[in-house]
Scaffold this active site. Structure first.
Site, PDB file in Angstrom:
ATOM      1  N   ASP A 271      53.808 -68.444 -36.977  1.00 47.65           N
ATOM      2  CA  ASP A 271      54.613 -67.229 -36.996  1.00 47.65           C
ATOM      3  C   ASP A 271      55.921 -67.439 -36.251  1.00 47.65           C
ATOM      4  O   ASP A 271      55.978 -67.375 -35.024  1.00 47.65           O
ATOM      5  CB  ASP A 271      53.826 -66.067 -36.364  1.00 47.65           C
ATOM      6  CG  ASP A 271      54.607 -64.769 -36.403  1.00 47.65           C
ATOM      7  OD1 ASP A 271      55.569 -64.674 -37.200  1.00 47.65           O
ATOM      8  OD2 ASP A 271      54.261 -63.848 -35.644  1.00 47.65           O
ATOM      9  N   LYS A 278      61.656 -64.964 -33.601  1.00 43.54           N
ATOM     10  CA  LYS A 278      61.252 -64.915 -32.205  1.00 43.54           C
ATOM     11  C   LYS A 278      62.165 -65.798 -31.354  1.00 43.54           C
ATOM     12  O   LYS A 278      62.728 -66.778 -31.861  1.00 43.54           O
ATOM     13  CB  LYS A 278      59.816 -65.444 -32.049  1.00 43.54           C
ATOM     14  CG  LYS A 278      58.725 -64.631 -32.705  1.00 43.54           C
ATOM     15  CD  LYS A 278      57.372 -65.342 -32.528  1.00 43.54           C
ATOM     16  CE  LYS A 278      56.244 -64.632 -33.240  1.00 43.54           C
ATOM     17  NZ  LYS A 278      55.885 -63.356 -32.587  1.00 43.54           N
ATOM     18  N   ASP A 289      48.206 -67.965 -34.503  1.00 40.09           N
ATOM     19  CA  ASP A 289      48.247 -66.650 -35.135  1.00 40.09           C
ATOM     20  C   ASP A 289      47.288 -66.537 -36.321  1.00 40.09           C
ATOM     21  O   ASP A 289      47.264 -65.511 -36.998  1.00 40.09           O
ATOM     22  CB  ASP A 289      49.676 -66.327 -35.569  1.00 40.09           C
ATOM     23  CG  ASP A 289      50.009 -64.851 -35.465  1.00 40.09           C
ATOM     24  OD1 ASP A 289      49.253 -64.117 -34.803  1.00 40.09           O
ATOM     25  OD2 ASP A 289      51.021 -64.423 -36.049  1.00 40.09           O
ATOM     26  N   ASP A 348      58.716 -59.597 -37.996  1.00 47.01           N
ATOM     27  CA  ASP A 348      57.771 -60.172 -37.037  1.00 47.01           C
ATOM     28  C   ASP A 348      56.538 -59.290 -36.862  1.00 47.01           C
ATOM     29  O   ASP A 348      55.625 -59.645 -36.129  1.00 47.01           O
ATOM     30  CB  ASP A 348      58.469 -60.389 -35.684  1.00 47.01           C
ATOM     31  CG  ASP A 348      57.675 -61.299 -34.766  1.00 47.01           C
ATOM     32  OD1 ASP A 348      56.849 -62.089 -35.282  1.00 47.01           O
ATOM     33  OD2 ASP A 348      57.859 -61.220 -33.535  1.00 47.01           O
ATOM     34  N   ARG A 352      50.123 -57.224 -39.891  1.00 47.94           N
ATOM     35  CA  ARG A 352      49.596 -55.991 -40.474  1.00 47.94           C
ATOM     36  C   ARG A 352      49.851 -55.919 -41.973  1.00 47.94           C
ATOM     37  O   ARG A 352      49.129 -55.241 -42.692  1.00 47.94           O
ATOM     38  CB  ARG A 352      50.195 -54.781 -39.746  1.00 47.94           C
ATOM     39  CG  ARG A 352      51.689 -54.634 -39.857  1.00 47.94           C
ATOM     40  CD  ARG A 352      52.266 -53.741 -38.762  1.00 47.94           C
ATOM     41  NE  ARG A 352      52.228 -54.397 -37.468  1.00 47.94           N
ATOM     42  CZ  ARG A 352      52.621 -53.808 -36.335  1.00 47.94           C
ATOM     43  NH1 ARG A 352      53.070 -52.569 -36.340  1.00 47.94           N
ATOM     44  NH2 ARG A 352      52.561 -54.468 -35.196  1.00 47.94           N
TER      45      ARG A 352
END
Length: 507
Positions: A271, A278, A289, A348, A352
């Site tokens: 990720d 990030k 992740d 990011d 979900r």
């Protein structure tokens, strides 16, 4: 991809002097008046000598403390090891304390081959806890160092001295300890793999390889199938990477099934944050992740290996979140499997999105319960720290997961789903946005996931709970107890214990 770890166990009740071992481990508790030996099976002279010298040796009985001494002539071990169990409540050492003590000892005794435990046990569960902790403590990742010079090999052989050696329930308990510890260790290895080695396609193949020999049907949906069937969350998150996404479906069915369960796992193999990239320091651990999907995979495998009378379906939502000219952008709208639309305000907040696809897919098969596991939010770490996972969802399922975690020895704490958080997810251009209220972000993320839980055949929303394991899935600090550095295997033991509890309640 080989990710299985093995260690051999045996339980004996014979004279310790007749057992040749590299080390004999006895327990020391942290008493109110100083360290205390926990029922050491040694001569009165040896016990008196140890009691008189422990303080001078710096022995405290604190958890994780392991002190080596020369072996005693009355035993067959080369080294005597005093292992701390912490403070014993009313003189009783809990199963989890035994697990951690055995794990700490075996972890710190790397380089020795055979370790003998002589810690008093009065229940089969205690013997199994020592075995499980030892197997977890012996774990080592098969690293990619060019040289293994100086590396200490893990302990390979465990003997447990117990008066319960001939108990008829012991064999099954040890078999369970072996299956569960192997599942946890396999999860750790998957999490520890570098993202150059573990990406969506290889993760899917690893799942297929690990399931070989077990009564599990594995279905892998590649990018063409995902696109055709409308898995917009997974495809959207994965479209910025040169390594396309996968959905892996694992099906274990028992002809004696007392329940139909669905587990959904987040599998972001790396990720970067995507376009909402990030900071560099924030990416360092982001190979972890996919820990939720790894935990779901190995939990299903363990349930199948144990032959538990349930039907369990695992959904592994696997993608790599990368920035590129093809990556999703803030303000893009994705259509999740089943038709709901989501405006992406932050790329990011991708976990979900892939989980939404998996939750809808799981719902369409009308299971009795859905449980999802994900390294979902940094807010979980802010709220509960690095060792405690958050559980949210229906009160009954959440309470059952908390009870299972307590029994398994994992730290889980229930959190609410405040209804006032839902309006913050409103979007002017889609059914909802992928981010909302920042404060209480762990709960906001769970409120988002809740929107994708469908109704059962009875028209009632399927019971569901969400485990956010962002902190406890990956140990950035020093090893402790049976927990190594990096991947921890968090949630496997809780999920297996939960399934066992479902079976027990049906009897």
């Amino acid at each position: 991809m080989s990710v299985k770890e093995n260690i051999s166990f045996r339980v004996i009740s014979t004279d310790l002097a007749k057992v040749s071992a590299d080390a004999l481990v006895i327990a020391v508790s942290k008493g109110s008046d100083g360290p205390e030996l926990v029922g050491a099976p040694l001569s009165a002279v040896a016990v008196a000598s140890l009691n008189g010298s422990m303080t001078a040796l710096g022995v405290t009985g604190a958890a994780d403390q392991v002190v080596r001494l020369p072996g005693l002539p009355e035993t067959g071990a080369k080294v005597l090891v005093l292992a701390g169990v912490g403070a014993a409540k009313d003189g009783v050492v809990s199963d989890e304390a035994l697990r951690r003590t055995a794990g700490a000892a075996v972890r710190q005794l790397a380089g020795l081959n055979h370790v003998l435990f002589a810690i008093p046990t009065t229940a089969v569960s205690q013997v199994a806890a020592i075995a499980e902790g030892a197997a977890l403590g012996a774990y080592q990742y098969a690293s990619l160092h060019s040289s293994t010079k100086g590396k200490l090999e893990p302990v390979a052989k465990i003997t447990i001295h117990s008066t319960l050696a001939k108990d008829p329930e012991l064999a099954a308990a040890l078999e369970r300890a072996s299956i569960v510890s192997n599942a946890v260790n396999a999860t750790r290895t998957l999490v520890n793999e570098p993202p150059s080695k573990l990406y969506p396609a290889t993760f899917a193949e690893a799942a297929k390889d690990l399931a070989k020999g077990l009564p599990i049907k594995v279905t892998i949906l590649d990018e063409k199938r995902l696109l055709k069937d409308g898995y917009g969350g997974i495809m959207g998150v994965g479209q910025g990477s040169s390594r396309p996404p996968r959905m892996v479906k694992l099906e274990y069915k028992s002809d004696r099934a007392v329940a139909d369960l669905a587990f959904v796992g987040k599998g972001i193999t790396f990720d970067s944050g995507g376009i909402s990239i990030k900071p560099g320091a924030g990416m360092v651990t982001m190979k972890c992740d996919m820990a939720g999907a790894a935990a779901v995979l190995n939990s299903v495998l363990a349930v199948a290996a144990l032959g538990l009378p349930v039907n369990v379906t695992g959904w592994l939502c696997i993608a790599e979140n990368m920035p590129s000219g093809t990556a999703i952008r803030p303000s893009d709208v994705l259509t999740i499997f089943g038709g709901k639309t989501v405006e992406v305000l932050n790329t990011d907040a991708e976990g979900r999105l892939v989980m939404a696809d998996g939750l809808v897919a799981a719902s369409q098969e009308f299971p009795d319960v859905i449980i999802d596991v994900a390294t979902l939010t940094g807010a979980q770490v802010v709220a509960l720290g690095h060792r405690t996972a958050g559980v949210m969802g229906d009160e009954g399922v959440s309470a059952a997961l908390k009870a299972a975690a307590d029994r398994a020895g994992e730290l889980v704490w229930p959190m609410p789903l405040p209804e006032e958080l839902r309006p913050s997810l409103e979007s002017p251009v889609a059914d909802m946005a992928n981010i909302g209220e920042r404060m209480g972000g762990m709960m906001t993320a769970a409120v988002f996931l809740q929107e994708f839980i469908g109704k059962g055949k009875d028209g009632v929303t399927i019971p569901w709970a969400h485990l956010d394991i962002a902190g406890p899935a990956f140990n950035e600090g020093s090893p402790y107890g049976y927990t190594p550095k990096q991947g921890t295997g968090m949630a496997v033991r809780t999920l297996v214990a939960y399934v066992e509890d479902v079976v027990a309640r049906s009897v």
